[in-house]
Design an enzyme around this catalytic site. Structure first.
Site, mmCIF file in Angstrom:
data_model
loop_
_atom_site.group_PDB
_atom_site.id
_atom_site.type_symbol
_atom_site.label_atom_id
_atom_site.label_comp_id
_atom_site.label_asym_id
_atom_site.label_seq_id
_atom_site.Cartn_x
_atom_site.Cartn_y
_atom_site.Cartn_z
ATOM 1 N N GLN A 88 43.557 -4.045 -4.715
ATOM 2 C CA GLN A 88 43.009 -4.305 -3.374
ATOM 3 C C GLN A 88 43.468 -3.243 -2.372
ATOM 4 O O GLN A 88 43.623 -3.518 -1.188
ATOM 5 C CB GLN A 88 43.416 -5.699 -2.883
ATOM 6 C CG GLN A 88 42.560 -6.821 -3.413
ATOM 7 C CD GLN A 88 41.095 -6.719 -3.012
ATOM 8 O OE1 GLN A 88 40.745 -6.128 -1.996
ATOM 9 N NE2 GLN A 88 40.222 -7.285 -3.824
ATOM 10 N N SER A 89 43.652 -2.023 -2.838
ATOM 11 C CA SER A 89 44.132 -0.963 -1.950
ATOM 12 C C SER A 89 43.121 -0.655 -0.849
ATOM 13 O O SER A 89 41.979 -0.288 -1.123
ATOM 14 C CB SER A 89 44.379 0.293 -2.785
ATOM 15 O OG SER A 89 44.444 1.435 -1.956
#
Ligand SMILES: *Cc1c(COP(=O)(O)O)cnc(C)c1O
Length: 360
Positions: A88-89
């Site tokens: 989920q960067s």
């Protein structure tokens, strides 16, 4: 928007090797406004700098770094960009979007739990939907593989593979936090200095932000130490991972690579880790102020600040605090399960009774 142009550093950061060009990707200057943060002690004023509003599909603080990184990529005649981070960067998503704006392909190495990495499909929650919508190439690795090889070796391996295919990749390090990307936050501090004066005649005594890969903290710390108009505010960088010692060293390394005088800069940082309590704080702040923080970064920093203020309210008398909202709105969607009970308790929804509606 999206033009590359000459850039020169502010006089207080005119180090040899400073970049000379940058892309105009961010909507700047971002607003600074008063923020009635719950838990602020009497006699203390809190303001917020809205770096969540830099534009480019909710890219937050990462756009500022990409303005310099992608200028270098274009100068090197790259045709694609590689970067790496968690599944989920926000940084990987911002890079994929910025690359697409400039006509570059993107390759994202994403660290995922083994069960997800093995399927080869990370789904579409949060940042992933945007990445896939803009056509990013996603390469999944397990957490164990990431830990065993490290981000640098993994990105280099993909670089060699793409070069063998005749591509010209440019590698952006984790979080965009290197000596190039950090100029984005040096520039942001020059921007803040220009916003002082008429609107904000009294200098801020404290700047508070979340710290993940260190570049934002490095740029803010540099500006706080060297920009005369900012008058040396305290910098509170709340680490969301790793230890304060790690961050002192990492930030020190970035500053050295930039050619900055490191002494006196990398000092004084807070520390925060993820808890359910922080999610509740994030929800309470949204309810009280209308500003939605993200649960992974800015929510933790705000939680840390509130805790620090509660610990010693008297110490905050007369202080003017600037909180930097670094963005991350899409990260909220990764925490829906934990947010559900909080929302049910505090923000009920109900069926509307249409029995007595008068029909036209
Ligand atoms: C990446 C990120 C940060 C941390 O910035 P670093 O420069 O990586 O330390 C803070 N907030 C949000 C929303 C981010 O995406």
């Amino acid at each position: 928007m999206m033009t590359v142009g000459p850039w020169s550093p502010p006089a207080w950061a005119d180090f040899p090797g400073a970049p000379t060009r940058r892309y105009n990707l961010a909507r700047t200057p971002t607003p600074v406004h008063r923020w009635h943060l719950p838990g602020t002690p009497d006699g203390c004023e809190v303001y917020i700098k809205r770096d969540d509003l830099t534009g480019m599909q909710l890219s937050g603080n990462k756009v500022r770094k990409l303005e310099f990184l992608l200028a270098e990529a274009m100068d090197e005649d790259a045709d694609c960009v590689i970067t790496i981070g968690g599944v989920q960067s926000n940084h990987c998503r911002a890079t994929a979007v910025a690359a697409r704006y400039l006509g570059l392909d993107s390759h994202l190495i994403l660290r995922a739990p083994q069960s997800i990495a093995e399927t080869g499909d990370p789904g579409l929650v949060g940042n992933l939907l945007v990445e896939r919508a803009v056509g990013a190439n996603i390469h999944l690795v397990t957490k164990r593989e990431y830990a065993a090889h490290g981000s640098v070796a993994l990105a280099e391996s993909l670089r060699r593979r793409l070069e063998r295919e005749g591509k010209r990749p440019y590698v952006v390090p984790v979080g965009g936090s290197n000596a190039i990307g950090t100029w984005g936050y040096v520039d942001a501090m020059a921007e803040l200095a220009a916003q002082m004066g008429e609107d904000h005649p009294h200098p801020f005594t404290d700047i508070v932000l979340a710290c993940g890969s260190g570049g934002t903290a490095a740029g803010v710390a540099l500006g706080a130490a060297l920009c005369p108009e900012l008058r040396r505010p305290n910098v509170w960088a709340y680490g969301v991972c790793d230890t304060p010692k790690y961050f002192y060293e990492y930030v020190g390394g970035i500053l050295r690579d930039m050619g900055a005088p490191v002494k006196d800069i990398a000092k004084g940082a807070g520390y925060a880790m993820a808890t359910e309590e922080e999610l509740a704080t994030t929800a309470a702040i949204a309810r009280a102020t209308g500003v939605l923080l993200d649960p992974v970064y800015s929510g933790k920093a705000a939680h840390g600040l509130i805790r620090e203020m509660a610990r010693d309210p008297g110490a905050w008398q007369g202080r003017r605090v600037l909180f930097v909202h670094t963005g991350g709105a899409l990260g909220v969607y990764d925490k829906l399960a934990q947010l559900q009970p909080i929302m049910e308790a505090t923000a009920p929804s109900r069926r509307f009774d249409v029995a007595d509606v008068e029909t036209a």
